[in-house]
Design a protein around this motif. Sequence first.
Motif, PDB file in Angstrom:
ATOM      1  N   LEU A  11      16.955   0.636   2.311  1.00  8.44           N
ATOM      2  CA  LEU A  11      15.788   0.221   3.073  1.00  8.44           C
ATOM      3  C   LEU A  11      14.569   0.311   2.163  1.00  8.44           C
ATOM      4  O   LEU A  11      14.256   1.370   1.623  1.00  8.44           O
ATOM      5  CB  LEU A  11      15.591   1.113   4.302  1.00  8.44           C
ATOM      6  N   GLY A  12      13.886  -0.809   1.994  1.00 13.13           N
ATOM      7  CA  GLY A  12      12.734  -0.890   1.100  1.00 13.13           C
ATOM      8  C   GLY A  12      11.519  -0.152   1.621  1.00 13.13           C
ATOM      9  O   GLY A  12      11.496   0.395   2.732  1.00 13.13           O
ATOM     10  N   ALA A  13      10.456  -0.186   0.816  1.00 17.65           N
ATOM     11  CA  ALA A  13       9.225   0.549   1.111  1.00 17.65           C
ATOM     12  C   ALA A  13       8.370  -0.114   2.178  1.00 17.65           C
ATOM     13  O   ALA A  13       7.467   0.508   2.715  1.00 17.65           O
ATOM     14  CB  ALA A  13       8.404   0.699  -0.168  1.00 17.65           C
ATOM     15  N   GLY A  14       8.637  -1.369   2.491  1.00 13.22           N
ATOM     16  CA  GLY A  14       7.818  -2.088   3.454  1.00 13.22           C
ATOM     17  C   GLY A  14       6.755  -2.907   2.737  1.00 13.22           C
ATOM     18  O   GLY A  14       6.555  -2.795   1.522  1.00 13.22           O
ATOM     19  N   ALA A  15       6.069  -3.737   3.481  1.00 15.82           N
ATOM     20  CA  ALA A  15       5.121  -4.703   2.909  1.00 15.82           C
ATOM     21  C   ALA A  15       3.685  -4.182   2.835  1.00 15.82           C
ATOM     22  O   ALA A  15       2.809  -4.898   2.366  1.00 15.82           O
ATOM     23  CB  ALA A  15       5.156  -5.990   3.745  1.00 15.82           C
ATOM     24  N   ASN A  16       3.445  -2.950   3.283  1.00 17.00           N
ATOM     25  CA  ASN A  16       2.055  -2.477   3.383  1.00 17.00           C
ATOM     26  C   ASN A  16       1.737  -1.276   2.501  1.00 17.00           C
ATOM     27  O   ASN A  16       0.925  -0.428   2.861  1.00 17.00           O
ATOM     28  CB  ASN A  16       1.728  -2.152   4.855  1.00 17.00           C
TER      29      ASN A  16
ATOM     30  N   ARG B 205       6.278   5.225   5.056  1.00 10.33           N
ATOM     31  CA  ARG B 205       5.973   3.800   4.996  1.00 10.33           C
ATOM     32  C   ARG B 205       4.712   3.584   5.831  1.00 10.33           C
ATOM     33  O   ARG B 205       4.293   4.466   6.579  1.00 10.33           O
ATOM     34  CB  ARG B 205       7.157   2.995   5.536  1.00 10.33           C
ATOM     35  N   LYS B 206       4.132   2.394   5.724  1.00  7.72           N
ATOM     36  CA  LYS B 206       2.881   2.134   6.443  1.00  7.72           C
ATOM     37  C   LYS B 206       2.974   0.850   7.249  1.00  7.72           C
ATOM     38  O   LYS B 206       3.459  -0.159   6.764  1.00  7.72           O
ATOM     39  CB  LYS B 206       1.721   2.037   5.456  1.00  7.72           C
ATOM     40  N   MET B 207       2.499   0.922   8.489  1.00 13.44           N
ATOM     41  CA  MET B 207       2.279  -0.276   9.294  1.00 13.44           C
ATOM     42  C   MET B 207       0.797  -0.597   9.202  1.00 13.44           C
ATOM     43  O   MET B 207      -0.039   0.316   9.132  1.00 13.44           O
ATOM     44  CB  MET B 207       2.666  -0.040  10.761  1.00 13.44           C
ATOM     45  N   SER B 208       0.468  -1.871   9.222  1.00 20.37           N
ATOM     46  CA  SER B 208      -0.910  -2.317   9.103  1.00 20.37           C
ATOM     47  C   SER B 208      -1.327  -3.099  10.346  1.00 20.37           C
ATOM     48  O   SER B 208      -0.502  -3.770  10.974  1.00 20.37           O
ATOM     49  CB  SER B 208      -1.049  -3.209   7.868  1.00 20.37           C
TER      50      SER B 208
ATOM     51  N   THR C 289       2.083  -3.567  12.361  1.00 19.83           N
ATOM     52  CA  THR C 289       3.412  -4.092  12.011  1.00 19.83           C
ATOM     53  C   THR C 289       3.720  -3.846  10.538  1.00 19.83           C
ATOM     54  O   THR C 289       2.823  -3.581   9.732  1.00 19.83           O
ATOM     55  CB  THR C 289       3.508  -5.627  12.263  1.00 19.83           C
ATOM     56  N   ASP C 290       4.967  -3.949  10.219  1.00 23.56           N
ATOM     57  CA  ASP C 290       5.454  -3.886   8.844  1.00 23.56           C
ATOM     58  C   ASP C 290       6.766  -4.651   8.777  1.00 23.56           C
ATOM     59  O   ASP C 290       7.396  -4.918   9.807  1.00 23.56           O
ATOM     60  CB  ASP C 290       5.661  -2.427   8.407  1.00 23.56           C
ATOM     61  N   THR C 291       7.186  -5.010   7.593  1.00 28.99           N
ATOM     62  CA  THR C 291       8.487  -5.637   7.366  1.00 28.99           C
ATOM     63  C   THR C 291       9.196  -4.871   6.255  1.00 28.99           C
ATOM     64  O   THR C 291       8.637  -4.690   5.160  1.00 28.99           O
ATOM     65  CB  THR C 291       8.324  -7.120   6.931  1.00 28.99           C
TER      66      THR C 291
END
Length: 177
Positions: free
Chosen positions: A89-94, A102-105, A168-170
């Motif tokens: 599972l990657g770090a996410g897009a933010n 991880r961070k949601m933006s 949100t994040d991906t």
Amino acid sequence: MKKLTLIKSVAAAVAVIGSGVAMAAPYAAPSGTGNVTTNMAVSASVVHFCKAQSASNLSFGDFQADTAKDTTSTVSVKCTSTSPIEILLGAGANGGSASGARKMSDGGSNTIDYNLYSDSTRTVNWGSTTGSAGNTVTGSGAGLGTAVENTVYGRIPVQEGAVPGSYTDTVLVTINY
């Protein structure tokens, strides 16, 4: 007349033999039937293969910033039987970290932290570091017709300074096999 016919036949035979064409003996029907057998080798090599993967959305719903919020998601993998698999599972897009938060933006400058875990007690971070010191999930395929379900345990920790809004994040899900 028979003598003439014979001479014509001999002359025709000499002409055919002289031209290089061989004369065949008259065909005789076989006296019975028969058969012969042989073996044919057949082989194949089944390779490790994954044909499908899916990940359900990880939705926390409404979050009250003074209380941690937990939820789950599922990553499904279909691989050949006994194929070793590793799910990253990657770090996410933010700007988050695959080895930590991880961070949601909210689409602007505001973010909230969240974590992904491989265990229900939410103590083992699920990330993208492979190898013996890694934080990925490993397993084996159960056959291309059978999905192996892997639960992702998510948590938003207490964040009393969070700005209200929709976040949100991906996260990139990678299957190594």
